[in-house]
Design an enzyme around this catalytic site. Sequence first.
Site, short mmCIF file in Angstrom:
data_model
loop_
_atom_site.label_atom_id
_atom_site.label_comp_id
_atom_site.label_asym_id
_atom_site.label_seq_id
_atom_site.Cartn_x
_atom_site.Cartn_y
_atom_site.Cartn_z
N HIS A 64 -2.96 -7.31 0.36
CA HIS A 64 -2.03 -6.18 0.26
C HIS A 64 -0.76 -6.64 -0.43
CE1 HIS A 64 0.06 -2.49 1.28
NE2 HIS A 64 1.09 -3.23 1.57
N ASP A 99 0.99 6.88 11.63
CA ASP A 99 1.84 6.26 10.61
C ASP A 99 2.25 7.27 9.56
OD1 ASP A 99 3.04 4.04 9.01
OD2 ASP A 99 1.46 4.65 7.63
N ARG A 112 10.61 8.96 9.11
CA ARG A 112 11.57 7.88 8.84
C ARG A 112 12.25 8.07 7.50
NH1 ARG A 112 7.74 3.28 8.73
NH2 ARG A 112 9.51 2.12 7.95
N SER A 153 3.73 -0.44 10.18
CA SER A 153 3.18 0.60 9.31
C SER A 153 2.16 0.01 8.34
CB SER A 153 4.34 1.26 8.55
OG SER A 153 3.89 2.03 7.47
N LYS A 205 -2.39 0.08 8.63
CA LYS A 205 -3.28 0.61 7.60
C LYS A 205 -4.33 -0.42 7.18
CE LYS A 205 0.52 2.24 5.71
NZ LYS A 205 1.63 2.99 5.13
N1 URA Z 1 5.27 0.89 3.08
C1 URA Z 1 4.59 1.33 4.15
O1 URA Z 1 3.39 1.53 4.09
N2 URA Z 1 5.27 1.58 5.29
C2 URA Z 1 6.58 1.39 5.40
O2 URA Z 1 7.13 1.62 6.45
C3 URA Z 1 7.28 0.93 4.28
C4 URA Z 1 6.59 0.68 3.14
#
Ligand code: URA
Length: 433
Positions: A82, A161, A168, A183, A187
């Site tokens: 990632h 999320d 947020r 977050s 994923k």
């Molecule tokens: N990218 C994400 O997937 N989540 C965040 O909180 C910030 C950047």
Amino acid sequence: MRMVDVISKKRDGKELTTKEINFFIDGYTNGTIPDYQASSLAMAIYFQDMNDRERADLTMAMVNSGETIDLSKIEGIKVDKHSTGGVGDTTTLVLAPLVAALDIPVAKMSGRGLGHTGGTIDKLESISGFHVEITNDKFIELVNRDKVAVIGQTGNLTPADKKLYALRDVTGTVNSIPLIASSIMSKKIASGANAIVLDVKTGAGAFMKTDKDAENLAHAMVQIGNNVGRNTMAIISDMSQPLGFAIGNALEVKEAIDTLKGEGPEDLTELVLTLGSQMVVLAKKAKTLEEARKLLLEVIKNGKALDKFKVFIKNQGGDESIVDNPEKLPQAKYKIDVPALTSGFVSNMVADEIGIAAMLLGAGRATKEDKIDLAVGLMLRKKVGDKVEKGEPILTIYSNRENVEDVKKKIYENISISDHATKPTLIHEIITK
Ligand code: URA
Ligand code: CA
């Protein structure tokens, strides 16, 4: 349990229990906890932070808020990479076939690009016929047989999320290490990875603008991964200038082909070998990073990595002849050089702004609904630290419109030439645990 008590507890700097964190995530996902309470807790976390246990719990609560992808039918250790997002970041296109050439399963779920960074799926779709809309069964079959496949985002992964990130975004609570780290990690875990390699970018083009912030985020994610049973490593890499030379979809596919042949840009090649080595070690195909790097160099040299790219393209409906005949990729109508206005050394190329210049040409989306032009983009001819003579091209614009004055203006505003300049360090740190 009452949400107001959970909020007050965190506001006062106390540690939340697993039950309290689950209560919050479950309630927020199903709508029994309203936005205003979730936003208040996010702000409390922003100021009071979370310890390692709370971060791991928050991550797993978000993983469990929706569906998860089951990759257990794929043999071997599934290592996912990632990146926190960069400009002209061609690494996934190179890494997927490269690592698969060592018989390591690469089961990649990817997305489309938004803003100044490009998405892997968009880049792959510049190959005629290539598509990522395949069934889960087909995806698993391809990875088992040929070790590599890419699928579009499917299923209802981490709905908590999705909702929390959107909240947020409008409540001033994006920039919180525990919230960002959980977050991102939720994923990755929901999409089935057994082990994770993270490329945390730092600099103008990055989400984290300073080394210190990038370091904190990387350590937080490595900690979460290892605490929830996923071997995780990270690197911190430079994103003050774009990566490689190509920025734009078809241009980056060509750059990936060159790199798989061992003829790619120096920085992209180095980044791919660094991240690839970590993937090989996590997949337990090598004991050390040095040994892993040797294996990767071998499959570049003997052509296996390039062959794997052809198989990968063909498996997903693409025309694999573009690998030997890259001129079959979408071509832009105009190639316009941008000359240096003075002599000296390139001292700065503001990555995110250069990314926006490529977006202005149509290479990226400003909004989700935008259609992109796969042929267009920028090819850097110089990188930071390079000498340049007045009148010599710093980069070439690949465009389907003749008038590119707006793009040129943006480029001139964001490239500096000085009497002296140093080449930035690409890999700032390697974090193994
Ligand atoms: N990218 C994400 O997937 N989540 C965040 O909180 C910030 C950047
Ligand atoms: Ca690139």
